[in-house]
Design a protein around this motif. Structure first.
Motif, mmCIF file in Angstrom:
data_model
loop_
_atom_site.group_PDB
_atom_site.id
_atom_site.type_symbol
_atom_site.label_atom_id
_atom_site.label_comp_id
_atom_site.label_asym_id
_atom_site.label_seq_id
_atom_site.Cartn_x
_atom_site.Cartn_y
_atom_site.Cartn_z
ATOM 1 N N UNK A 1 16.091 58.434 55.009
ATOM 2 C CA UNK A 1 17.049 58.414 53.975
ATOM 3 C C UNK A 1 18.244 57.810 54.391
ATOM 4 N N UNK A 2 18.678 58.153 55.645
ATOM 5 C CA UNK A 2 19.987 57.698 56.042
ATOM 6 C C UNK A 2 19.856 56.465 57.031
ATOM 7 N N UNK A 3 20.982 55.608 57.147
ATOM 8 C CA UNK A 3 20.891 54.451 57.787
ATOM 9 C C UNK A 3 20.813 54.626 59.342
ATOM 10 N N UNK A 4 20.148 54.086 60.118
ATOM 11 C CA UNK A 4 20.087 54.290 61.434
ATOM 12 C C UNK A 4 19.324 55.449 62.035
ATOM 13 N N UNK A 5 18.751 56.035 61.014
ATOM 14 C CA UNK A 5 17.909 57.328 61.368
ATOM 15 C C UNK A 5 16.612 56.919 62.358
ATOM 16 N N UNK A 6 16.161 55.807 61.705
ATOM 17 C CA UNK A 6 14.734 55.592 62.188
ATOM 18 C C UNK A 6 14.727 54.697 63.790
ATOM 19 N N UNK A 7 15.834 54.350 63.899
ATOM 20 C CA UNK A 7 15.977 53.715 65.425
ATOM 21 C C UNK A 7 15.668 54.452 66.489
ATOM 22 N N UNK A 8 16.378 55.604 66.844
ATOM 23 C CA UNK A 8 16.036 56.431 67.737
ATOM 24 C C UNK A 8 14.675 56.829 67.646
#
Length: 338
Positions: free
Chosen positions: A126-133
């Motif tokens: 739901x929040x930007x950047x959460x999936x990168x890590x």
């Protein structure tokens, strides 16, 4: 080179006709599915925020269809089409959007949290950047299993999708640094649709050419026409080859455009009619269809058959979701870690 020159300077790799038609079918599936989502949302069948992928299909199909089933994909809140391209069935995704027990997350995830362990689809966020890590962790474990635990076989690759707005947050820079430092088998794909919610991309970053940020970390940065599935496929195949060979990460900036507002709750009043018209004229599905016809890969009748097949799949998914059971209140805590 201005934006119009960039998006019209594509080159094409040679793919078998069956692969090109598979790309076309996958893109049409994504388009029809999202169009149906809009209908169902406005009929009150879906709740909360729903962010559609319409217009960006060439990126999902061009990248994900070049992967192996053992590879991983990590998405954003605009995740329906990524999941479909990775192999999650339309029935499971639609049922999840309806909040039904037969959904891929048992109706607990909804639009922004599509996940499938079976298909190595690591979820929407739901929040930007959460999936990168999360994607970084997947790439790390792939290398760890092979180098430390001695697992044999091909090195799995992870693809992390995110938008242009995400490239201004800390996770982006931290994860690119770690990926380059450890030469992790990961591909960062920026779906630059020119707008971060209501902020025009050139107004939000001091370096609009996002792919050039890869230079700071010593990794290749590639810019590609994100409205051209074959151009995306070509860049993706090279990035996948590098990652699988242990040569490290690649940053891909795909120039694209979402044909709808940020979400289905967005009246889309900030973007000019002229801008939207210019981009919709480059519809990636129409472009691929024209290429298929020009190269005599298939006829109009063949494409109509594909379109009808996909339409039936999407319509069946709505019937499946409608007739599926709601989650039981007795199972409220069933899928939680307590």
């Amino acid at each position: 080179m201005d934006l119009e020159q960039k998006i019209n300077s594509s080159t094409h790799l040679e793919l078998p006709p069956s692969d090109i038609l598979s790309l076309y079918e996958d893109m049409v599936l994504g388009r029809y599915f999202e169009d149906m989502c809009a209908q169902m949302y406005y009929r009150g069948k879906m709740f909360g925020f729903v962010h559609l992928y319409t217009g960006q299909e060439a990126i999902s199909s061009g990248v994900i269809k070049a992967l192996q089933p053992t590879d991983y994909v990590c998405s954003t809140y605009r995740d329906h089409v990524h999941a479909l391209s990775k192999g999650v069935s339309a029935n499971e995704v639609m049922a999840e959007l309806f909040g039904k027990e037969t959904g891929c997350c048992k109706g607990r995830g909804g639009s922004m949290h599509i996940f499938s362990n079976t298909h190595n689809f690591l979820g929407g966020f739901a929040f930007i950047g959460e999936g990168i890590p999360v994607a970084l962790g997947a790439a790390f474990q792939s290398m760890y299993r092979q180098q430390v635990l001695g697992k044999s076989g091909e090195l799995p690759v992870t693809v992390s999708f995110f938008g242009d707005g995400t490239t201004n947050v800390g996770q982006f820079f931290e994860c690119l640094n770690m990926a380059a430092l450890w030469k992790l088998p990961i591909i960062f794909v920026i779906e630059n649709n020119q707008w971060a919610i209501g902020m025009a991309h050139p107004r939000s970053t001091s370096v609009p050419e996002i792919h050039t940020k890869a230079l700071a970390f010593g990794m290749p940065g590639k810019e590609v026409d994100g409205m051209d599935a074959l151009a995306v496929r070509e860049v993706a195949e090279e990035a996948i080859r590098r990652a699988r060979a242990g040569e490290g990460p690649t940053l891909i900036e795909a120039l694209t455009y979402r044909f709808r507002g940020h979400s289905l709750a967005d009246p889309d009043e900030l973007r000019s009619f002229q801008e939207k018209e210019a981009w919709t004229a480059r519809d990636p599905i129409k472009r691929l269809a024209n290429y298929i016809l020009e190269k005599d890969i298939a006829t109009n009748s063949d494409l109509d058959i594909i379109n009808q097949k996909v339409k039936t799949v999407v319509e069946d998914s709505v019937e499946f979701a409608t007739n599926s059971p709601d989650p039981s209140v007795d199972d409220l805590y069933k899928h939680l870690f307590l």
